[in-house]
Design a protein around this motif. Structure first.
Motif, mmCIF file in Angstrom:
data_model
loop_
_atom_site.group_PDB
_atom_site.id
_atom_site.type_symbol
_atom_site.label_atom_id
_atom_site.label_comp_id
_atom_site.label_asym_id
_atom_site.label_seq_id
_atom_site.Cartn_x
_atom_site.Cartn_y
_atom_site.Cartn_z
ATOM 1 N N ASP A 153 -7.273 -4.480 -8.697
ATOM 2 C CA ASP A 153 -8.006 -4.779 -9.933
ATOM 3 C C ASP A 153 -7.191 -5.775 -10.754
ATOM 4 O OD1 ASP A 153 -9.986 -3.053 -9.186
ATOM 5 O OD2 ASP A 153 -9.190 -1.361 -10.315
ATOM 6 N N ARG A 188 -16.235 3.782 -0.189
ATOM 7 C CA ARG A 188 -17.424 4.568 0.145
ATOM 8 C C ARG A 188 -17.124 5.497 1.334
ATOM 9 N NH1 ARG A 188 -22.783 1.246 1.360
ATOM 10 N NH2 ARG A 188 -22.161 0.091 -0.481
ATOM 11 N N TYR A 207 -22.060 -11.576 5.808
ATOM 12 C CA TYR A 207 -21.190 -10.821 4.887
ATOM 13 C C TYR A 207 -21.905 -10.548 3.563
ATOM 14 C CZ TYR A 207 -17.386 -12.176 8.051
ATOM 15 O OH TYR A 207 -16.587 -12.350 9.148
ATOM 16 N N GLU A 237 -3.203 2.925 1.587
ATOM 17 C CA GLU A 237 -4.194 2.458 0.628
ATOM 18 C C GLU A 237 -3.524 2.199 -0.722
ATOM 19 O OE1 GLU A 237 -6.916 1.230 0.825
ATOM 20 O OE2 GLU A 237 -7.953 1.984 2.571
ATOM 21 N N ARG A 265 -8.940 -5.822 6.839
ATOM 22 C CA ARG A 265 -9.408 -4.537 6.304
ATOM 23 C C ARG A 265 -10.857 -4.662 5.871
ATOM 24 N NH1 ARG A 265 -5.503 -1.087 3.889
ATOM 25 N NH2 ARG A 265 -3.508 -1.661 4.736
ATOM 26 N N TYR A 325 0.840 -1.199 0.000
ATOM 27 C CA TYR A 325 0.000 0.000 0.000
ATOM 28 C C TYR A 325 0.877 1.251 0.000
ATOM 29 C CZ TYR A 325 -3.666 -3.325 1.168
ATOM 30 O OH TYR A 325 -4.540 -4.371 1.138
ATOM 31 N N GLU A 334 -5.703 1.877 -6.478
ATOM 32 C CA GLU A 334 -7.105 1.666 -6.850
ATOM 33 C C GLU A 334 -8.030 2.460 -5.920
ATOM 34 O OE1 GLU A 334 -4.911 -0.823 -6.719
ATOM 35 O OE2 GLU A 334 -5.339 -2.365 -8.234
ATOM 36 N N PHE A 344 -14.968 -7.643 6.695
ATOM 37 C CA PHE A 344 -13.527 -7.552 6.556
ATOM 38 C C PHE A 344 -12.981 -8.673 5.681
ATOM 39 C CE2 PHE A 344 -14.365 -5.519 10.688
ATOM 40 C CZ PHE A 344 -13.835 -4.271 10.414
ATOM 41 N N THR A 345 -11.887 -8.357 5.037
ATOM 42 C CA THR A 345 -11.116 -9.382 4.349
ATOM 43 C C THR A 345 -9.663 -9.222 4.816
ATOM 44 O OG1 THR A 345 -10.671 -7.922 2.487
ATOM 45 C CG2 THR A 345 -12.579 -9.354 2.285
ATOM 46 N N ILE A 346 -8.881 -10.204 4.483
ATOM 47 C CA ILE A 346 -7.461 -10.113 4.804
ATOM 48 C C ILE A 346 -6.744 -9.575 3.567
ATOM 49 C CG2 ILE A 346 -5.394 -11.372 5.501
ATOM 50 C CD1 ILE A 346 -7.431 -11.373 7.706
ATOM 51 N N GLY A 347 -6.069 -8.463 3.734
ATOM 52 C CA GLY A 347 -5.351 -7.864 2.613
ATOM 53 C C GLY A 347 -4.028 -8.557 2.366
ATOM 54 N N PRO A 348 -3.333 -8.173 1.303
ATOM 55 C CA PRO A 348 -2.060 -8.816 0.990
ATOM 56 C C PRO A 348 -0.983 -8.575 2.045
ATOM 57 C CG PRO A 348 -2.519 -7.009 -0.536
ATOM 58 C CD PRO A 348 -3.745 -7.209 0.285
ATOM 59 N N GLN A 384 -6.198 -11.077 -3.687
ATOM 60 C CA GLN A 384 -6.380 -11.298 -2.255
ATOM 61 C C GLN A 384 -7.345 -10.273 -1.673
ATOM 62 O OE1 GLN A 384 -4.335 -13.322 0.199
ATOM 63 N NE2 GLN A 384 -5.910 -12.576 1.586
ATOM 64 N N GLY A 385 -8.492 -10.753 -1.212
ATOM 65 C CA GLY A 385 -9.461 -9.855 -0.594
ATOM 66 C C GLY A 385 -10.055 -8.828 -1.545
ATOM 67 N N ALA A 396 -14.423 -5.173 -8.215
ATOM 68 C CA ALA A 396 -14.473 -4.558 -6.883
ATOM 69 C C ALA A 396 -14.698 -3.054 -6.943
ATOM 70 C CB ALA A 396 -13.197 -4.853 -6.112
ATOM 71 N N LEU A 430 -13.877 -4.489 3.432
ATOM 72 C CA LEU A 430 -13.936 -4.801 1.996
ATOM 73 C C LEU A 430 -13.759 -3.516 1.175
ATOM 74 C CD1 LEU A 430 -14.581 -7.190 0.035
ATOM 75 C CD2 LEU A 430 -16.946 -6.376 0.082
ATOM 76 N N ARG A 431 -12.959 -3.638 0.152
ATOM 77 C CA ARG A 431 -12.533 -2.454 -0.600
ATOM 78 C C ARG A 431 -13.670 -1.512 -1.025
ATOM 79 N NH1 ARG A 431 -9.941 -3.556 -6.239
ATOM 80 N NH2 ARG A 431 -10.699 -1.680 -7.256
ATOM 81 N N PRO A 432 -14.736 -1.999 -1.643
ATOM 82 C CA PRO A 432 -15.789 -1.041 -2.057
ATOM 83 C C PRO A 432 -16.383 -0.274 -0.879
ATOM 84 C CG PRO A 432 -16.142 -3.192 -3.064
ATOM 85 C CD PRO A 432 -15.049 -3.367 -2.060
ATOM 86 N N LEU A 433 -16.407 -0.905 0.280
ATOM 87 C CA LEU A 433 -16.939 -0.215 1.454
ATOM 88 C C LEU A 433 -15.949 0.846 1.942
ATOM 89 C CD1 LEU A 433 -18.428 -3.289 3.376
ATOM 90 C CD2 LEU A 433 -19.557 -1.779 1.751
ATOM 91 N N ARG A 434 -14.665 0.514 1.862
ATOM 92 C CA ARG A 434 -13.660 1.518 2.244
ATOM 93 C C ARG A 434 -13.733 2.719 1.318
ATOM 94 N NH1 ARG A 434 -9.735 -2.499 1.945
ATOM 95 N NH2 ARG A 434 -8.247 -1.246 0.756
ATOM 96 N N VAL A 439 -21.303 -2.567 -4.002
ATOM 97 C CA VAL A 439 -21.715 -3.892 -3.543
ATOM 98 C C VAL A 439 -23.075 -3.891 -2.864
ATOM 99 C CG1 VAL A 439 -19.520 -5.069 -3.320
ATOM 100 C CG2 VAL A 439 -20.246 -3.487 -1.549
ATOM 101 N N GLU A 489 -17.326 -1.877 -8.351
ATOM 102 C CA GLU A 489 -18.768 -1.664 -8.397
ATOM 103 C C GLU A 489 -19.327 -1.544 -6.986
ATOM 104 O OE1 GLU A 489 -20.514 -4.756 -10.705
ATOM 105 O OE2 GLU A 489 -19.156 -4.425 -12.379
ATOM 106 N N GLU A 544 -8.493 -6.797 -3.234
ATOM 107 C CA GLU A 544 -7.808 -5.540 -2.937
ATOM 108 C C GLU A 544 -7.293 -4.833 -4.179
ATOM 109 O OE1 GLU A 544 -8.885 -4.407 0.097
ATOM 110 O OE2 GLU A 544 -6.845 -3.626 0.314
#
Lengths: 368, 341
Positions: B292, A308, B258, A331, A300, A73, A334, A291-295, B287-288, B329, A302-306, B333, B331, B290
Motif C-alpha cells: 500500500d 481472496r 489480465y 506474504e 505472484r 515478505y 498488507e 500474475f505480477t512480478i513482486g519485489p 511493484q506489482g 489494491a 495479483l495481490r487482491p486475488l491472493r 478487482v 479493493e 504488492e
C-alpha cells in the motif's frame, strides 16, 4: 518382479561415502540398481532402462541453513537441515525445477559431519528452542525407505529435546516412526492441495486420503501434525476444490491435532513455466493466472486475488474450528491483515509464534 | 547457346517458376525503348517450344513496345551432366520444374532477397522437393551461410499462402511465423483482419497472440470466439493513427488476458490523474501493487519549480484521493473501474 522404488535404476555412490551406513542401506534397498562407485571427478552414469539415478554423496557445505526467504515478505523462520536435493515425485509447480540444473536425486551420506555441525548448534544452549525441517530442497520422506536418513537423524536428535523436526512430505511413508522418537519433538507434515491439482499436477504423490490417513496414524501415535496448502492455485472452480480438501482434513483430524497450517498462493521463479514447456509439457491453466512480478523478483498472483484465496481458506478452516495456528507463507503485512485480520507482529513475530506452536500444544510461548 | 528472337506475347510470363516476377517499371521500359535489350533473357526449349527461364520483366516491358522482339539465349533442355547432378535430390537428373526454378534463382544471384521473396521461392520448391530439399537446393542461393532465415522461412511455409501478401507488404514479420503456425486455421482466419490492419513487429504480434490465446484458454473457448466477443475487430475501422491502433489492439488484448490487473491499473491511473492534476508530479504504484504505497516523482530545474512541487505535494497529501490511491489494491478487482467511490 516389482518395479524399482521411484524407478531408480542407477545408484552412484561417491567413493568418499561408499562405506557409510547410508550407502549400504541404499544398496540393500535397490538390489536391482546398477551400482557405480565414483572417484572424484567421475561423471554420473546414465541410468539404465530409462530409469533415474540416485547419487549418494558427501555434502561439503553447511547442513543447517535458514530458509531462502526474501526480506520483502514475512518468513516463518524455518531452518533447513540439508539432507539432499531433488525429489522423485513430479509436481508441475515445484520450485526445485527452477532451482537445480538437473533433476538427479541426491542424498548426503556424510551424516557424521552433519551431526557434528548440528550438535554444535543445538547443544550450545539446550534452553534455546529450534524448529527445523528437511523438506525444503527435497521431499523429507520420499527417499526414506532407501536412505534411512530421517531415522538416522531422529536417533541423533533424541539427545536434543530442544529441537522439533518437521517432516514435510507428499508421501504416506511412516517408516521413520521405527526410530521411535519422542512425539513432542517431531511434527510430521503434509502438503495438501485441491483434488484437481493433486490429480493432474502432482505426479507420483500419495493421494490426499493416503496423506491424511498417515496424518491420522501419527495423531493416534501421539504426534501433532502440520499441514501446508502451498501452492494454492487459481483456476476455474478453485473455491469448491479447496473447500473439499479443507473439509476432508476434518474427516481425519481434529483441530487440536494440528500444530499449524500454512497458506501460500502459487508463486514461482519467472523461468519455471519455460522450464516446464521445455520438458514438452503443456502449461497448466493455473500458471496462466493474473500474475505480477513482486519485489523479490518472483511471479505472484495479483495481490487482491491472493487475498481472496487466503481469506477463503482461512474462513473455511475457521469454520472447522481451526484458526490460531494459521499463517501465510511469504506474504506481506498488507496481505496478512486482509486475509487473516492481523499481521505477524501482533502474534509476537511469525518465527516466534510458530516456534511456540511447534514446541507447545497450546501454542503459548514456553518458559525457557 | 544460340540466340533466339521471340515475340514477347508468345511467351508465358505467369509460369510458376518465375516466382519473383513483377510488372516492369517505367525505367526499364524507357531503357528498352531507348537502348534496346542489352541483356538477353534465358529460355529452355522443350519439344521445340521455348519456356522463359529468366527475364520476365524484360519480356513484359517489351510487350508494351510495338514491334519489339525478345532476345533470349536458349539453354539445352537437359543438362548434359544431369546424370550425376550434385543438386538432384535423389541423385538422378533434375526434373524440368526444378531445373527451371534453379536457373531462375541463378539468374537472380546477387539480388537482395527479401523475406517475402524467400517465401515465394519456398512456395515453388517445397511442393517439388519438400522443405529440406528446398533448403538444400535453393538455400545457398537465397541465404548467407549464417543466416537463420532458412528455418524461419521453412516455418512460414506451413502457413496459408494468403499470408504471403502480408509478409510482402511488411504487415507481418517472418519471425512471427512460428506463433501464427500455432493457431488453428479458424483462429488464424479470425485474426486476419487485425494482421492486415497493423504493421506488426515480431514482439508486438507475439504479445498480442499470447494475450489472445491465453485469454481464450482461460475462458475455455477458441481464440476466434474470444476475439469475436471482444469488440477489437471493430477497432481498425475507427480511423485511428497506426500507432494508436497498434497500442489500442495490444491494450484491448491485454485487458482480455489480465482483466484484474488492468482494472487495478486503470483505477490507479484515474486516481493518480485526479491527484496530480495541474502538477508535474508523476505517481507510480508499488511493484506489482504488492504494498500500500506509491512513488511520487518530480523533476525540477529551479528553486521556483521545487517550491511549486512542494506545494503540489502538500495539496496531494490533503486530497481525499490519496488514501484511496494508496489502498487501491485492497479493493475487489472484480468490479469495473469507477464503480467504487
Amino acid at each position: 518382479m516389482s518395479p524399482p522404488l521411484w524407478d531408480i535404476t542407477a545408484l552412484a555412490v561417491d567413493a568418499a561415502v561408499a562405506e557409510t551406513p547410508m550407502a549400504a542401506r541404499a544398496r540393500a534397498a535397490l538390489p536391482e540398481a546398477a551400482v557405480t562407485v565414483l572417484a572424484a571427478g567421475d561423471p554420473l552414469p546414465q541410468a539404465p532402462n530409462g530409469g533415474r539415478g540416485l547419487h549418494v554423496k558427501a555434502h561439503p557445505g553447511r547442513f543447517l541453513r535458514p530458509c531462502p526467504a526474501t526480506r520483502h515478505y514475512r518468513c516463518c523462520g524455518y531452518q533447513i537441515i540439508h539432507i539432499g536435493e531433488n525429489c522423485p515425485m513430479d509436481c508441475s509447480y515445484c520450485i526445485l525445477r527452477a532451482y537445480f540444473r538437473d533433476r538427479t536425486l541426491t542424498a548426503f551420506a556424510n551424516t557424521e559431519a552433519m551431526f557434528a555441525e548440528l550438535g554444535r548448534v543445538f547443544g550450545r544452549d539446550p534452553s534455546r528452542l529450534f524448529r527445523v525441517g528437511t523438506g525444503q530442497f527435497a521431499d523429507a520422506l520420499a527417499l526414506e525407505p532407501i536412505t534411512g536418513h530421517t531415522r538416522e537423524l531422529l536417533g541423533f536428535l533424541a539427545g536434543h529435546p530442544n529441537v522439533v523436526l518437521e517432516l514435510k512430505s507428499k508421501t504416506a511413508d511412516l517408516t521413520w516412526m521405527e526410530a521411535d522418537p519422542d512425539p513432542k519433538t517431531v511434527l510430521p507434515s503434509w502438503s495438501l492441495n485441491a483434488p484437481a491439482i493433486v490429480a493432474a499436477q502432482e505426479r507420483d504423490t500419495a493421494s490426499l486420503e493416503a496423506r491424511l490417513s498417515a496424518a491420522q496414524a501419527c495423531v493416534q501415535a501421539g504426534y501433532r501434525v502440520c499441514l501446508h496448502f502451498d501452492p494454492i492455485c487459481w483456476f476455474e472452480g478453485w473455491e469448491r476444490e479447496y473447500a473439499a480438501t479443507v473439509d476432508m482434513i476434518f474427516d481425519f483430524l481434529a483441530p487440536d491435532d494440528i500444530a499449524y497450517v500454512s497458506l501460500g498462493s502459487f508463486r514461482c521463479l519467472p523461468e519455471l513455466p519455460g522450464r516446464l514447456m521445455a520438458e514438452g509439457r503443456e502449461l497448466p491453466r493455473y500458471m496462466l493466472g493474473e500474475f505480477t512480478i513482486g519485489p523479490d523478483g518472483k511471479t505472484r498472483l495479483l495481490r487482491p486475488l491472493r487475498v481472496r484465496q487466503l481469506r477463503f481458506m482461512a474462513r473455511r478452516l475457521a469454520g472447522h474450528g481451526f484458526s490460531r495456528g494459521l499463517y501465510c507463507c511469504m506474504e506481506s503485512d498488507e496481505v496478512w491483515r486482509a486475509a487473516l485480520g492481523q499481521a505477524p507482529r501482533e502474534l509476537g513475530g511469525l518465527a516466534a509464534h510458530l516456534l511456540a506452536r511447534a514446541h507447545n500444544p497450546g501454542g503459548t510461548r514456553p518458559c525457557s | 547457346m544460340q540466340p533466339l528472337f521471340l515475340h514477347p506475347r508468345d511467351i508465358d510470363l505467369s509460369a510458376p517458376h518465375l516466382f519473383w516476377g513483377a510488372a516492369p517499371d517505367a525505367a526499364l521500359t524507357d531503357s528498352l525503348a531507348a537502348l534496346g535489350q542489352v541483356t538477353p533473357a534465358l529460355v529452355l526449349e522443350t519439344d521445340g517450344r521455348p519456356i522463359l527461364a529468366a527475364g520476365s520483366r524484360r519480356a513484359a516491358a517489351l510487350r508494351e513496345l510495338k514491334g519489339r522482339t525478345l532476345c533470349a539465349l536458349a539453354l539445352p533442355e537437359a543438362d548434359p551432366d544431369a546424370s550425376d547432378h550434385p543438386l538432384a535430390p535423389d541423385g538422378g537428373p533434375l526434373s524440368l520444374p526444378l531445373r527451371l526454378g534453379l536457373i531462375y534463382l541463378a539468374s537472380n544471384l546477387g539480388r537482395a532477397v527479401t523475406d517475402a521473396m524467400a517465401a515465394a521461392a519456398g512456395r515453388y520448391f517445397v511442393p517439388l522437393v519438400g522443405v529440406d530439399g528446398f533448403l538444400a537446393l535453393a538455400g545457398p542461393q537465397l541465404f548467407a551461410p549464417d543466416d537463420r532465415r532458412g528455418r524461419l522461412v521453412a516455418r512460414w511455409l506451413t502457413l496459408p499462402p494468403a499470408l504471403d501478401a502480408l509478409l510482402a507488404s511488411g504487415h507481418v514479420p517472418l519471425g512471427a511465423g512460428e506463433r501464427l503456425a500455432a493457431l488453428a486455421p479458424e483462429d488464424l482466419n479470425a485474426f486476419m483482419p487485425l494482421l492486415a490492419a497493423v504493421r506488426w513487429s515480431r514482439g508486438s504480434l507475439s504479445a498480442a497472440l499470447a494475450f489472445l490465446t491465453e485469454a481464450a484458454r482461460l475462458a475455455g473457448e477458441t481464440p476466434a470466439a474470444t476475439l469475436s466477443r471482444s469488440g477489437l475487430l471493430d477497432l481498425p475501422g475507427r480511423g485511428l493513427s497506426p500507432n494508436d491502433l497498434t497500442a489500442g489492439l495490444l491494450a484491448g488484448l491485454r485487458r482480455l488476458r489480465y482483466p484484474a490487473v488492468t482494472t487495478l491499473e486503470a483505477r490507479f491511473t484515474a486516481l493518480s490523474r485526479e491527484l496530480s492534476r495541474g502538477s508535474r508530479v508523476k505517481i507510480r504504484p508499488s511493484q506489482g501493487f504488492e504494498s500500500d504505497s506509491a512513488t511520487f516523482e518530480v523533476t525540477v530545474k529551479s528553486r521556483q519549480e521545487l517550491s511549486k512541487a512542494a506545494a503540489d505535494l502538500a495539496a496531494m497529501a490533503a486530497a481525499p484521493a490519496l488514501p484511496r490511491l494508496l489502498a487501491v489494491a485492497q479493493e475487489d478487482v472484480s468490479e469495473e473501474p469507477g464503480e467504487k467511490t
